[in-house]
Design a protein around this motif. Sequence first.
Motif, PDB file in Angstrom:
ATOM      1  N   TYR A   1      -4.738   6.261  -9.314  1.00  0.00           N
ATOM      2  CA  TYR A   1      -4.040   7.435  -9.876  1.00  0.00           C
ATOM      3  C   TYR A   1      -4.948   8.226 -10.818  1.00  0.00           C
ATOM      4  CZ  TYR A   1      -0.269   4.783  -7.885  1.00  0.00           C
ATOM      5  OH  TYR A   1       0.498   4.086  -7.000  1.00  0.00           O
TER       6      TYR A   1
ATOM      7  N   SER B   1      -7.868   1.744  -0.908  1.00  0.00           N
ATOM      8  CA  SER B   1      -8.375   0.865  -1.960  1.00  0.00           C
ATOM      9  C   SER B   1      -7.834  -0.560  -1.793  1.00  0.00           C
ATOM     10  CB  SER B   1      -8.054   1.421  -3.347  1.00  0.00           C
ATOM     11  OG  SER B   1      -6.701   1.681  -3.485  1.00  0.00           O
TER      12      SER B   1
ATOM     13  N   ARG C   1      -6.286   6.386   5.082  1.00  0.00           N
ATOM     14  CA  ARG C   1      -6.797   5.103   4.592  1.00  0.00           C
ATOM     15  C   ARG C   1      -8.261   5.204   4.172  1.00  0.00           C
ATOM     16  NH1 ARG C   1      -4.061   3.605   2.491  1.00  0.00           N
ATOM     17  NH2 ARG C   1      -4.373   1.367   2.476  1.00  0.00           N
TER      18      ARG C   1
ATOM     19  N   SER D   1      -9.496   5.809  -4.661  1.00  0.00           N
ATOM     20  CA  SER D   1      -8.771   6.072  -3.422  1.00  0.00           C
ATOM     21  C   SER D   1      -8.531   7.563  -3.235  1.00  0.00           C
ATOM     22  CB  SER D   1      -7.415   5.363  -3.497  1.00  0.00           C
ATOM     23  OG  SER D   1      -6.655   5.651  -2.351  1.00  0.00           O
TER      24      SER D   1
ATOM     25  N   ASP E   1      -8.694  -0.980 -11.071  1.00  0.00           N
ATOM     26  CA  ASP E   1      -7.993  -0.434  -9.898  1.00  0.00           C
ATOM     27  C   ASP E   1      -7.367   0.898 -10.322  1.00  0.00           C
ATOM     28  OD1 ASP E   1      -6.420   0.054  -7.716  1.00  0.00           O
ATOM     29  OD2 ASP E   1      -5.021  -1.608  -8.057  1.00  0.00           O
TER      30      ASP E   1
ATOM     31  N   SER F   1      -6.003   8.243  -1.316  1.00  0.00           N
ATOM     32  CA  SER F   1      -4.623   8.170  -0.819  1.00  0.00           C
ATOM     33  C   SER F   1      -3.673   9.124  -1.520  1.00  0.00           C
ATOM     34  CB  SER F   1      -4.069   6.753  -0.980  1.00  0.00           C
ATOM     35  OG  SER F   1      -4.562   5.939   0.037  1.00  0.00           O
TER      36      SER F   1
ATOM     37  N   ASN G   1       0.987   1.359 -11.939  1.00  0.00           N
ATOM     38  CA  ASN G   1       2.058   1.032 -11.017  1.00  0.00           C
ATOM     39  C   ASN G   1       2.514  -0.363 -11.385  1.00  0.00           C
ATOM     40  OD1 ASN G   1       3.700   0.613  -8.870  1.00  0.00           O
ATOM     41  ND2 ASN G   1       2.151   0.919  -7.283  1.00  0.00           N
TER      42      ASN G   1
HETATM   43  N1  PMP Z   1      -3.600  -0.067  -6.292  1.00  0.00           N
HETATM   44  C1  PMP Z   1      -2.481   0.443  -6.811  1.00  0.00           C
HETATM   45  C2  PMP Z   1      -2.204   0.254  -8.250  1.00  0.00           C
HETATM   46  C3  PMP Z   1      -1.578   1.155  -5.994  1.00  0.00           C
HETATM   47  O1  PMP Z   1      -0.464   1.648  -6.533  1.00  0.00           O
HETATM   48  C4  PMP Z   1      -1.888   1.327  -4.632  1.00  0.00           C
HETATM   49  C5  PMP Z   1      -0.983   2.093  -3.697  1.00  0.00           C
HETATM   50  N2  PMP Z   1       0.334   2.114  -3.941  1.00  0.00           N
HETATM   51  C6  PMP Z   1      -3.071   0.776  -4.141  1.00  0.00           C
HETATM   52  C7  PMP Z   1      -3.906   0.093  -5.003  1.00  0.00           C
HETATM   53  C8  PMP Z   1      -3.458   0.884  -2.699  1.00  0.00           C
HETATM   54  O2  PMP Z   1      -3.719   2.204  -2.350  1.00  0.00           O
HETATM   55  P1  PMP Z   1      -4.523   2.643  -1.065  1.00  0.00           P
HETATM   56  O3  PMP Z   1      -4.858   1.424  -0.279  1.00  0.00           O
HETATM   57  O4  PMP Z   1      -3.607   3.563  -0.309  1.00  0.00           O
HETATM   58  O5  PMP Z   1      -5.735   3.327  -1.574  1.00  0.00           O
END
Ligand code: PMP
Length: 429
Positions: free
Chosen positions: A232, A116, A269, A259, A229, A261, A201
Amino acid sequence: MKFERFLSAVSKARKPSPIRMATALMLRSPPSTISLGGGSPNPCTFPFRKLYVEISNGTNIRIEGKEMDRALQYSQSDGIPELKDWLKRIQKHFHQPPLMNDSNENELDLCVTVGSQDGLTKVFEMLLSPGDNMLLDDPNYPGSLAFLQPLPINLLPVDTDEFGMKSSSLREALSAWKPSDVLNPNSDIPKVLYTIPNCGNPTGASASTGRKLEIYKIAREYDLIIVEDDPYYFLQFNETVAPSYQQLDTDGRVIRSDSMSKVLSSGMRLGWISGAKPFIDRLVLHQQATLLHNSTLIQMLVWKLLEKWKLEGFQKHLKETKTFYESQKNVMIESANKWLTGLAEWNVPQGGMFLWIKLLGIDDTTELIQKRAMEKEIILIPGSAFSVKENVKSSYCRASFSLSSPENIDEGIRRLAELVREELDRKHK
Ligand code: PMP
């Protein structure tokens, strides 16, 4: 909505790449089509033959033969169609976006990105112009701040509490403008609001339905785009969760970032941006000019996994993942209750992987965490790392419960308590 109003000059100036268009055309054409147009290499020269991946329930994903040729080749900039179909199904299931039911130009589309992070930076580039004012949660995710802070724009921090962005603080941040300023093309009224709505975060905070309705109402009043965004989202512990901004969005003003992730793999990714088609079209032009596309191989692997699992299998996996993180969270909360009572304050996160801890009697945790915590062999992140404005003091620190064993979580929190006690003693000497 007037989508043009929100686009930066750079984004407006982007044009389709003729080579990328030829690649997309070839991928859509019948096999009898002869292509002398594209610049794709011949996969018969590639050394890789087949890929077998064992997944956690003991079954396999296989990519071989013609599929392997495809996996090793260039593909569409917005993502391979089969994965896009799956992601749209996921989007529909979890968010029921009102825009998905529209057959007009506002219909929802999505673009597969490299995590993301990649998608978010492209969204920012699309929406922000020099001199712009931009609203965002404070504290905020350092990955986004690292991209935003050096830009020639003005970041307007909006306070957050345990329910995320505060609507009263958003109104306050907007008080320098009137909604009618939107009509003045020379006004510097903010156009973009960036927020992390769930398991934030660093704060771990999740916005309630009431909060989201208030924020969305303000966004309509001031004609703001909400960049949601939400990496989570799938790690929310409760069965019933607040609707996403995308679910509330009838205008096309929400651009959502998702995401895989936190639930499939961070190293693969794989993320995606979804929103009104006019925005996604611009994003795809950026993708054509930078990455070309996310790895075809990774996209095929995720598509095949979803195809094998179906939505039910994906949900089962999400449930198991959430159960793991919830039990880790419970360990950290128990340890915090045991060791930090009277020394610190925190809210219990409703999901995600972070506990945001306020150390009582300590104005700024930066030195404590960066120097003295290291001496005690404990790593945490000081609150100042998440401040929208630079060089701001913070009494907070972020502790993550994702990776450590229950024993190490407990010992880590014990060491933190010892550190705080020593610091308070030092101050009072
Ligand atoms: N946005 C937030 C709030 C995040 O905490 C993170 C990863 N720590 C990301 C975006 C990026 O995540 P990713 O690129 O791995 O999807």
